[in-house]
Design a protein around this motif. Structure first.
Motif, PDB file in Angstrom:
ATOM      1  N   ASP A  19     -50.941 -39.435 118.397  1.00 40.45           N
ATOM      2  CA  ASP A  19     -52.382 -39.021 119.241  1.00 40.45           C
ATOM      3  C   ASP A  19     -53.341 -38.169 119.061  1.00 40.45           C
ATOM      4  N   LEU A  20     -52.560 -36.600 119.084  1.00 40.23           N
ATOM      5  CA  LEU A  20     -52.847 -35.564 119.124  1.00 40.23           C
ATOM      6  C   LEU A  20     -53.401 -34.845 117.972  1.00 40.23           C
ATOM      7  N   GLY A  21     -53.043 -35.790 116.544  1.00 44.79           N
ATOM      8  CA  GLY A  21     -53.450 -35.916 115.254  1.00 44.79           C
ATOM      9  C   GLY A  21     -52.545 -34.726 114.196  1.00 44.79           C
ATOM     10  N   LEU A  22     -51.429 -34.786 114.765  1.00 47.71           N
ATOM     11  CA  LEU A  22     -49.862 -33.990 114.446  1.00 47.71           C
ATOM     12  C   LEU A  22     -49.519 -35.251 113.169  1.00 47.71           C
ATOM     13  N   GLY A  23     -49.158 -34.744 112.591  1.00 49.09           N
ATOM     14  CA  GLY A  23     -48.047 -35.787 111.532  1.00 49.09           C
ATOM     15  C   GLY A  23     -46.919 -35.684 111.465  1.00 49.09           C
ATOM     16  N   ALA A  41     -53.921 -25.057 114.168  1.00 44.94           N
ATOM     17  CA  ALA A  41     -53.446 -23.501 114.376  1.00 44.94           C
ATOM     18  C   ALA A  41     -52.862 -23.228 116.049  1.00 44.94           C
ATOM     19  N   GLU A  42     -53.208 -24.456 116.458  1.00 48.24           N
ATOM     20  CA  GLU A  42     -52.311 -23.801 118.165  1.00 48.24           C
ATOM     21  C   GLU A  42     -51.944 -25.659 118.686  1.00 48.24           C
ATOM     22  N   PRO A  43     -50.662 -24.953 117.789  1.00 49.99           N
ATOM     23  CA  PRO A  43     -49.837 -27.060 118.477  1.00 49.99           C
ATOM     24  C   PRO A  43     -49.443 -26.901 119.589  1.00 49.99           C
ATOM     25  N   GLU A  44     -48.953 -25.773 119.975  1.00 53.09           N
ATOM     26  CA  GLU A  44     -48.278 -25.110 121.709  1.00 53.09           C
ATOM     27  C   GLU A  44     -49.317 -25.780 122.313  1.00 53.09           C
ATOM     28  N   GLY A  45     -50.417 -25.043 122.506  1.00 47.13           N
ATOM     29  CA  GLY A  45     -51.458 -25.555 122.733  1.00 47.13           C
ATOM     30  C   GLY A  45     -52.048 -27.002 123.310  1.00 47.13           C
ATOM     31  N   LEU A  46     -52.145 -28.060 122.085  1.00 50.01           N
ATOM     32  CA  LEU A  46     -52.755 -29.098 121.791  1.00 50.01           C
ATOM     33  C   LEU A  46     -51.702 -29.822 122.115  1.00 50.01           C
ATOM     34  N   THR A  61     -44.497 -26.771 126.246  1.00 46.65           N
ATOM     35  CA  THR A  61     -43.911 -26.378 125.203  1.00 46.65           C
ATOM     36  C   THR A  61     -43.502 -25.534 124.491  1.00 46.65           C
ATOM     37  N   PHE A  62     -42.575 -25.456 123.386  1.00 42.65           N
ATOM     38  CA  PHE A  62     -42.013 -23.738 123.126  1.00 42.65           C
ATOM     39  C   PHE A  62     -42.144 -24.458 121.371  1.00 42.65           C
ATOM     40  N   VAL A  63     -43.484 -24.162 120.886  1.00 38.67           N
ATOM     41  CA  VAL A  63     -43.192 -24.355 119.185  1.00 38.67           C
ATOM     42  C   VAL A  63     -42.043 -23.722 118.657  1.00 38.67           C
ATOM     43  N   ARG A  64     -42.108 -23.784 117.983  1.00 38.55           N
ATOM     44  CA  ARG A  64     -41.157 -22.871 116.088  1.00 38.55           C
ATOM     45  C   ARG A  64     -41.261 -23.446 114.919  1.00 38.55           C
ATOM     46  N   SER A  65     -42.068 -22.970 114.379  1.00 35.60           N
ATOM     47  CA  SER A  65     -41.310 -23.801 112.557  1.00 35.60           C
ATOM     48  C   SER A  65     -39.965 -23.744 112.943  1.00 35.60           C
ATOM     49  N   ALA A  66     -39.806 -24.526 111.535  1.00 37.74           N
ATOM     50  CA  ALA A  66     -38.424 -24.357 110.890  1.00 37.74           C
ATOM     51  C   ALA A  66     -38.208 -23.416 110.250  1.00 37.74           C
TER      52      ALA A  66
END
Length: 166
Positions: A19-23, A41-46, A61-66
């Motif tokens: 619902d937040l727009g993440l695919g 651009a800011e998935p952690e804050g989102l 949250t703790f977002v890390r790319s692959a």
């Protein structure tokens, strides 16, 4: 996610993130780990604001790319022999890169029983045995380094494998 009296199903977590727009949102085990694609651009804050809005409580949250996760795994500082003689490598994800003072304070908590290393936004911990029997002052780690979350090296490898397959 599922601590402190708060419980959420993977399905609900996936729905909120979608619902937040993440695919391509997928959950990894029942641990609060999400994998997703997206252009934010800011998935952690989102995610933090979206989860708090949906659930009614703060969810760090703790977002890390692959790529970041791969680099974190490659940065594990101990030899195969050291790892074989001890418990599992624990990787603690931090919100920000610690200051030199925070690194010094953190590393002062290490002992012959609990090896510690910091690289970037990751704290590596190699306990002699399991973490439940360790005498490492994890409350001090929170005071020094702030909000954090820990996963075993094996869990991180499994997450990376699933991410690379997405």
């Amino acid at each position: 996610m599922n601590v402190g009296g708060h419980r959420i199903t993977n399905a609900a977590l996936i729905q909120i993130a979608s619902d937040l727009g993440l695919g391509g949102v997928a959950a990894f085990r029942a641990s609060g780990n999400l994998m997703f694609t997206g252009t934010s651009a800011e998935p952690e804050g989102l995610l933090e604001s979206g989860l708090e809005s949906a659930l009614g409580y703060a969810v760090p949250t703790f977002v890390r790319s692959a790529q970041e996760l791969r680099e974190t795994l490659e940065g594990q500082p101990w030899t195969a022999q050291q790892r074989a003689e001890r418990g599992k490598v624990q990787i603690t994800f931090l919100k920000a890169t610690p200051s030199p003072e925070q690194v010094e304070q953190t590393l002062s908590l290490a002992s012959g029983e609990d090896l510690l290393s910091i690289q970037g936004r990751a704290l590596y911990w190699l306990p002699r045995a399991g973490i439940s029997t360790s005498k490492l002052d994890t409350n001090a780690l929170f005071r020094i380094l702030g909000m954090q979350t820990t996963r075993t090296e094996g869990t991180c490898k499994s997450i990376l494998k699933k991410l690379e397959a997405m």
